[in-house]
Design a protein around this motif. Sequence first.
Motif, PDB file in Angstrom:
ATOM      1  N   THR A  56       0.847  -1.199   0.000  1.00  0.00           N
ATOM      2  CA  THR A  56       0.000   0.000   0.000  1.00  0.00           C
ATOM      3  C   THR A  56       0.881   1.247   0.000  1.00  0.00           C
ATOM      4  O   THR A  56       0.794   2.081   0.904  1.00  0.00           O
ATOM      5  CB  THR A  56      -0.954   0.023   1.220  1.00  0.00           C
ATOM      6  N   PRO A  57       1.725   1.397  -1.024  1.00  0.00           N
ATOM      7  CA  PRO A  57       2.654   2.531  -0.997  1.00  0.00           C
ATOM      8  C   PRO A  57       1.936   3.882  -0.972  1.00  0.00           C
ATOM      9  O   PRO A  57       2.381   4.803  -0.268  1.00  0.00           O
ATOM     10  CB  PRO A  57       3.476   2.354  -2.280  1.00  0.00           C
ATOM     11  N   LEU A  58       0.801   3.982  -1.669  1.00  0.00           N
ATOM     12  CA  LEU A  58       0.142   5.290  -1.718  1.00  0.00           C
ATOM     13  C   LEU A  58      -0.485   5.639  -0.378  1.00  0.00           C
ATOM     14  O   LEU A  58      -0.432   6.797   0.056  1.00  0.00           O
ATOM     15  CB  LEU A  58      -0.904   5.296  -2.840  1.00  0.00           C
ATOM     16  N   GLU A  59      -1.031   4.633   0.302  1.00  0.00           N
ATOM     17  CA  GLU A  59      -1.573   4.875   1.637  1.00  0.00           C
ATOM     18  C   GLU A  59      -0.452   5.274   2.589  1.00  0.00           C
ATOM     19  O   GLU A  59      -0.605   6.170   3.432  1.00  0.00           O
ATOM     20  CB  GLU A  59      -2.274   3.613   2.157  1.00  0.00           C
ATOM     21  N   MET A  60       0.690   4.601   2.472  1.00  0.00           N
ATOM     22  CA  MET A  60       1.840   4.949   3.314  1.00  0.00           C
ATOM     23  C   MET A  60       2.275   6.387   3.052  1.00  0.00           C
ATOM     24  O   MET A  60       2.542   7.153   3.986  1.00  0.00           O
ATOM     25  CB  MET A  60       3.006   3.996   3.032  1.00  0.00           C
TER      26      MET A  60
ATOM     27  N   MET B  88      11.002   0.239  -3.845  1.00  0.00           N
ATOM     28  CA  MET B  88       9.892   1.197  -3.853  1.00  0.00           C
ATOM     29  C   MET B  88       9.362   1.393  -5.265  1.00  0.00           C
ATOM     30  O   MET B  88       8.150   1.500  -5.466  1.00  0.00           O
ATOM     31  CB  MET B  88      10.345   2.534  -3.246  1.00  0.00           C
ATOM     32  N   ILE B  89      10.255   1.447  -6.248  1.00  0.00           N
ATOM     33  CA  ILE B  89       9.769   1.535  -7.627  1.00  0.00           C
ATOM     34  C   ILE B  89       8.942   0.288  -7.955  1.00  0.00           C
ATOM     35  O   ILE B  89       7.857   0.375  -8.529  1.00  0.00           O
ATOM     36  CB  ILE B  89      10.949   1.712  -8.600  1.00  0.00           C
ATOM     37  N   ALA B  90       9.443  -0.860  -7.540  1.00  0.00           N
ATOM     38  CA  ALA B  90       8.718  -2.106  -7.797  1.00  0.00           C
ATOM     39  C   ALA B  90       7.327  -2.097  -7.184  1.00  0.00           C
ATOM     40  O   ALA B  90       6.399  -2.710  -7.711  1.00  0.00           O
ATOM     41  CB  ALA B  90       9.511  -3.300  -7.278  1.00  0.00           C
ATOM     42  N   SER B  91       7.181  -1.392  -6.057  1.00  0.00           N
ATOM     43  CA  SER B  91       5.868  -1.370  -5.395  1.00  0.00           C
ATOM     44  C   SER B  91       4.873  -0.496  -6.150  1.00  0.00           C
ATOM     45  O   SER B  91       3.682  -0.567  -5.900  1.00  0.00           O
ATOM     46  CB  SER B  91       6.018  -0.860  -3.966  1.00  0.00           C
ATOM     47  N   LEU B  92       5.377   0.335  -7.060  1.00  0.00           N
ATOM     48  CA  LEU B  92       4.518   1.324  -7.728  1.00  0.00           C
ATOM     49  C   LEU B  92       4.327   1.056  -9.213  1.00  0.00           C
ATOM     50  O   LEU B  92       3.765   1.882  -9.930  1.00  0.00           O
ATOM     51  CB  LEU B  92       5.114   2.727  -7.526  1.00  0.00           C
ATOM     52  N   THR B  93       4.838  -0.082  -9.691  1.00  0.00           N
ATOM     53  CA  THR B  93       4.661  -0.432 -11.102  1.00  0.00           C
ATOM     54  C   THR B  93       4.621  -1.940 -11.195  1.00  0.00           C
ATOM     55  O   THR B  93       5.098  -2.633 -10.295  1.00  0.00           O
ATOM     56  CB  THR B  93       5.821   0.121 -11.968  1.00  0.00           C
ATOM     57  N   THR B  94       4.074  -2.455 -12.272  1.00  0.00           N
ATOM     58  CA  THR B  94       4.140  -3.902 -12.495  1.00  0.00           C
ATOM     59  C   THR B  94       5.214  -4.250 -13.523  1.00  0.00           C
ATOM     60  O   THR B  94       5.368  -5.426 -13.879  1.00  0.00           O
ATOM     61  CB  THR B  94       2.782  -4.469 -12.953  1.00  0.00           C
ATOM     62  N   LEU B  95       5.954  -3.248 -13.995  1.00  0.00           N
ATOM     63  CA  LEU B  95       7.088  -3.569 -14.870  1.00  0.00           C
ATOM     64  C   LEU B  95       8.136  -4.337 -14.086  1.00  0.00           C
ATOM     65  O   LEU B  95       8.287  -4.113 -12.878  1.00  0.00           O
ATOM     66  CB  LEU B  95       7.724  -2.275 -15.404  1.00  0.00           C
ATOM     67  N   PRO B  96       8.889  -5.213 -14.745  1.00  0.00           N
ATOM     68  CA  PRO B  96       9.991  -5.872 -14.022  1.00  0.00           C
ATOM     69  C   PRO B  96      11.051  -4.843 -13.624  1.00  0.00           C
ATOM     70  O   PRO B  96      11.448  -4.013 -14.452  1.00  0.00           O
ATOM     71  CB  PRO B  96      10.568  -6.868 -15.036  1.00  0.00           C
ATOM     72  N   VAL B  97      11.464  -4.905 -12.370  1.00  0.00           N
ATOM     73  CA  VAL B  97      12.485  -3.998 -11.839  1.00  0.00           C
ATOM     74  C   VAL B  97      13.723  -4.820 -11.508  1.00  0.00           C
ATOM     75  O   VAL B  97      13.634  -5.811 -10.779  1.00  0.00           O
ATOM     76  CB  VAL B  97      11.983  -3.254 -10.588  1.00  0.00           C
TER      77      VAL B  97
END
Lengths: 191, 191, 191, 191, 191, 191, 191, 191
Positions: A56-60, B88-97
């Motif tokens: 839940t990065p946006l909630e955080m 953190m980038i991985a948490s905000l996209t579904t692209l492979p990081v």
Amino acid sequence: MTSTQTQVTSVDADLSPLVAVVMGSDSDLQTLTPAIEVLEKFKVTFEVRVLSAHRTPLEMIQFAQEAESKNLKVIIAGAGGAAHLPGMIASLTTLPVIGVPVQSKALSGIDSMHSILQMPGGIPVATVAIGGGLNAGLLAAQILATSDSELRAQISHYRQKLRNQVIEKDHLLIKLGAKNYLRHIQKGGQS
Amino acid sequence: MTSTQTQVTSVDADLSPLVAVVMGSDSDLQTLTPAIEVLEKFKVTFEVRVLSAHRTPLEMIQFAQEAESKNLKVIIAGAGGAAHLPGMIASLTTLPVIGVPVQSKALSGIDSMHSILQMPGGIPVATVAIGGGLNAGLLAAQILATSDSELRAQISHYRQKLRNQVIEKDHLLIKLGAKNYLRHIQKGGQS
Amino acid sequence: MTSTQTQVTSVDADLSPLVAVVMGSDSDLQTLTPAIEVLEKFKVTFEVRVLSAHRTPLEMIQFAQEAESKNLKVIIAGAGGAAHLPGMIASLTTLPVIGVPVQSKALSGIDSMHSILQMPGGIPVATVAIGGGLNAGLLAAQILATSDSELRAQISHYRQKLRNQVIEKDHLLIKLGAKNYLRHIQKGGQS
Amino acid sequence: MTSTQTQVTSVDADLSPLVAVVMGSDSDLQTLTPAIEVLEKFKVTFEVRVLSAHRTPLEMIQFAQEAESKNLKVIIAGAGGAAHLPGMIASLTTLPVIGVPVQSKALSGIDSMHSILQMPGGIPVATVAIGGGLNAGLLAAQILATSDSELRAQISHYRQKLRNQVIEKDHLLIKLGAKNYLRHIQKGGQS
Amino acid sequence: MTSTQTQVTSVDADLSPLVAVVMGSDSDLQTLTPAIEVLEKFKVTFEVRVLSAHRTPLEMIQFAQEAESKNLKVIIAGAGGAAHLPGMIASLTTLPVIGVPVQSKALSGIDSMHSILQMPGGIPVATVAIGGGLNAGLLAAQILATSDSELRAQISHYRQKLRNQVIEKDHLLIKLGAKNYLRHIQKGGQS
Amino acid sequence: MTSTQTQVTSVDADLSPLVAVVMGSDSDLQTLTPAIEVLEKFKVTFEVRVLSAHRTPLEMIQFAQEAESKNLKVIIAGAGGAAHLPGMIASLTTLPVIGVPVQSKALSGIDSMHSILQMPGGIPVATVAIGGGLNAGLLAAQILATSDSELRAQISHYRQKLRNQVIEKDHLLIKLGAKNYLRHIQKGGQS
Amino acid sequence: MTSTQTQVTSVDADLSPLVAVVMGSDSDLQTLTPAIEVLEKFKVTFEVRVLSAHRTPLEMIQFAQEAESKNLKVIIAGAGGAAHLPGMIASLTTLPVIGVPVQSKALSGIDSMHSILQMPGGIPVATVAIGGGLNAGLLAAQILATSDSELRAQISHYRQKLRNQVIEKDHLLIKLGAKNYLRHIQKGGQS
Amino acid sequence: MTSTQTQVTSVDADLSPLVAVVMGSDSDLQTLTPAIEVLEKFKVTFEVRVLSAHRTPLEMIQFAQEAESKNLKVIIAGAGGAAHLPGMIASLTTLPVIGVPVQSKALSGIDSMHSILQMPGGIPVATVAIGGGLNAGLLAAQILATSDSELRAQISHYRQKLRNQVIEKDHLLIKLGAKNYLRHIQKGGQS
């Protein structure tokens, strides 16, 4: 007003929380419970949240950005493994953030410790021991006590009790001798 | 010229970038340069960014959230110490990081490795070796090659060259003998 | 029936597998089961194999060399201890290889992590967390989704569900208060 | 001249090599040079090869599979980082394989040590210390000496010389006193 | 002049210090200098002391016991190796103590980190990264800012400057391209 | 009956032992049992001894000094913690010594591994994995097989059986599918 | 002149040595020099020896067995890597043995520390810090001082001097301020 | 009755204690019990105390400062985690202090080991193995025996018994064979 309502995050509670206790997963709650209990003991108002840096990065982010305007003063954040929660909250607020590395399965919390402690210059996280929920709560209280002499007195009193417990154990050990004392504590005695 | 076009660093500027190479600090650029060079060699379009999870969290968030709509396909993220950027980038996209642990001062990148690798269930980061910029670039290419047979051929060719270099060294070593070969490479020879 | 068809474990058997899930020992299967389950959930075709780098090196080599021509797109390889399987497969194919360090007895998977992660320049392995079977499956799907928008939509949906689960826990925690919530999850509740 | 003869680096070229000294990269040659020198000193025939588990896997496999029929008796394999070479060779031959963990950049050879040492049951690698090229050569000789009493006598003689060197240093230290001795060795003396 | 006044090192000497920066050895001063500089920048009054837990235990005890009555609000303590200073001061005061693990010779500060971080329940030390002098100073300021809105504004301003520096680097990198930027920073440019 | 005969534990008692399996404490016997069993399987004669480097140093010295004249060819030595036994025996004989780090209580065998592996130049110990009793036995056999082609054939046969076991598991996994196979092995099946 | 007299390195040669300072290699002498100097300062008689557990095991054994009858009271033993010297001497005498882990090349003395510290029950080694030669000398003196009140007075005096040095630094730091003091010590001043 | 007399736990109460066994928490008592038992066996007088460096710092300081005048000769101090107790006592007395790292929850005593062992130059702590209570007691006795030949004889006798136990096990193992011996000790036999 019930005690449950007190814990609610509401902006309109007449005692708004001074401390937030947040965790990356509800499996971290057991580690953080001693923080919650010591804040209750000191009658420090608090809220408790599950906020995952990764799920839940946006909630955080929203939580961290609003923390100051909600009059929070200190944030306790516990997480395990990659454990980005404390550092990411710290990057989004200037409130002091206390990080609690939660003991992880494969690496016993060494990964959590590194992720929380080794923050880059500019964005500190006040890290406590692996599994150190109690000390996170006490540190939050000590920070608040820098401008609250009554709370400082409570902390001094708490310390005095810790001291007395050790002194009592010392006296009992002297009185019983080591072997009897060991038997005593193995039976669930005063340790 | 649009801002997206500005960010394109590829040799073929009229194509939008497929890969983003981001780093938490410009001191990480040296570690990531081999990734950039191998993408150039394969004519994979890319952009390069400095985005700090802790110093520019909002810029990082915006980047990650827009990555997919900008038609990025893979993100390479390098960071050292607490190294929250890849996760953190991985948490905000579904692209492979792809995460590159940068060698840190006190802990030699063990902290970076733990922070990048030990992600919780649900949000993977494809981690490469400490300081593994080259492999990050190659892995990005291998991922793109799952739907680009021409790129796959290039990678096979690259592998063949690696193989040939080792075989040549092996033959030279047999020819010169170990002592002469050691002298040869210590003088800056073909190693 | 061809041997290739025999190996297909997918729910949709008339498609050849896109992902191979291989392991060095069948004792690693439990670690890799979440990878298998998430691929099934996403209807990604896959095959599952036991291939030991050390006990069946020739079978492993054959598998890796034929992977591309069998139209595999991604290989997930789990191993523990010296854990050479992921790196050796990676050396014999240009398909992206995802390595899963399996938790080992004496060293808790630190040995597996080092052996899988610290690959030399030229031959990457996309390493996930120790015991990170689920993330290996998700990363495979994310890689396939770079050229499959429907799969990407499924992954986004999965992420949204993860997010909702955390949000629900957060709300329940606020509603019940920390103590009641702890009792709730200790009774096997919604955690 | 056959290719096998070409590979012979021994001082006595009309004998086929008993020991192979192989390395994953020619940057490992410096670490393995003491192994080579001690084999020369003992007049044990040997060949030296660069064979990368990851960059030339097929050449490595061929080497390992042919080793026994070429009348090799012992294989010394040095590698750094993921360091799969010793274990993979061991999986393809029943000859004793001696593994030398080469000191790596970020992790000082801890990664190499884990990858070489922590082999699964069934496929041993006789591991020596990080950077232990000399001991790899000596161990190879000790193994050959189990069926070669002349070689054993040479090894005993070598041990005696090591012993005498220490005894001489001990006597000189007693004679000069610690301060003078320290000055002596700091000037490049007999240490 | 009283001894308390003598100890004041702040730029504004008529105010008693709010923060003490103490170190176990003057060899730790370089690590702590960034803490001192950031406190000066924020015009937070402070004193700087060399107090060894092991060589001057009685002086350390006296300092810690008097800290609160001298109106200190936060103590920063840096130490290396066994590094008992932060924890022992914490045991003798209820002021928040910030511990800075100093990088040590043999163990790179891992020993310092363990000794400072792993405090028992009851006596927290707010630990920052190994060598994290700057963050110790910032954390002290963030703690004081919980009751000083002007100081909080300064910290926000400082954060904004950090952010702007990264954004400027990001823009310059986009403008110059990665290769030119790398040359730029290697020549001592804006990194 | 002579004491030497008493010590022979081999199935074929009229042959003197070729291998000695020694351990620092009888608590190490369980770790070394697979070594003993594999030597029995290969009909390699052996003796088993408890010899503590620290509690019975003189007995250990005598054993090591007499090993060669008793016609021992290889010594397997297992120990935990400070684990000096393998290295000390190696210092007193020129026979190849195989060291088995026994998993220790606090440090999981990392201490044993360091003490056994990190021998100084001149005195090698052929170290196997932590807890690697089986591989110690196999390595002893592989060493003996350098001059015993019949034993080598047995080892090849053993390897073939290992290979077949993995292949059978692979086939069964393909046949049953991953879920059924997991159930199968959890019920104590063929794993 | 007897051999015992030859070995005496003390300033007062007509007394037999009370302390032996032994090392596994003369490359350890620099680490042990502070031990030697502090024993000289306290006029404790001592001898200095190079005795390798692995290269001169018989000399080491003889030394350890004769130590008590030569009226030695304490033995300081320094070694690096596998570092068996302190523990093996301890196994052959009941005199207190102080072990000094010498910083090693690849593992920074972690291997030495484990080998020296992790002795089994029954045979203690009094271990000091990695590279802790000075403390080994002081500990030897403190042990002798348990029955020598004059020596204890000297140690107290030494401690007082350590204390005064820190106090003087503290005073100078207060007087100069942190910046000037840092410049002062960087110029080679009183640190 | 004076408080000093109260503290005496020795079997012969009219003698003041020579050794103090102190611990940071009564949960450390089990680790220290073997120290106590071996002192009793040797009829060395001792006292046992619970003194926390962090919870009862003033009591700890008083204890350490009075130790010498109370005629204590050696202090054994056990602690876990940050484990400051042994080092702080050592800073306040010139008596030899033996430190026992207690196995900790998350880090298995590695933190305790670092905190106790890595003392700065000037203030040694004689550290024994993690959990090494027995060796702490033996080391204390060995130190006292430097001026007590009767005690030395007892220690020699103890060593002889240790030796005999191993020799008996060795003989029984030879007699029973490895398999029967393993069964014997698994049934709770003579191990």
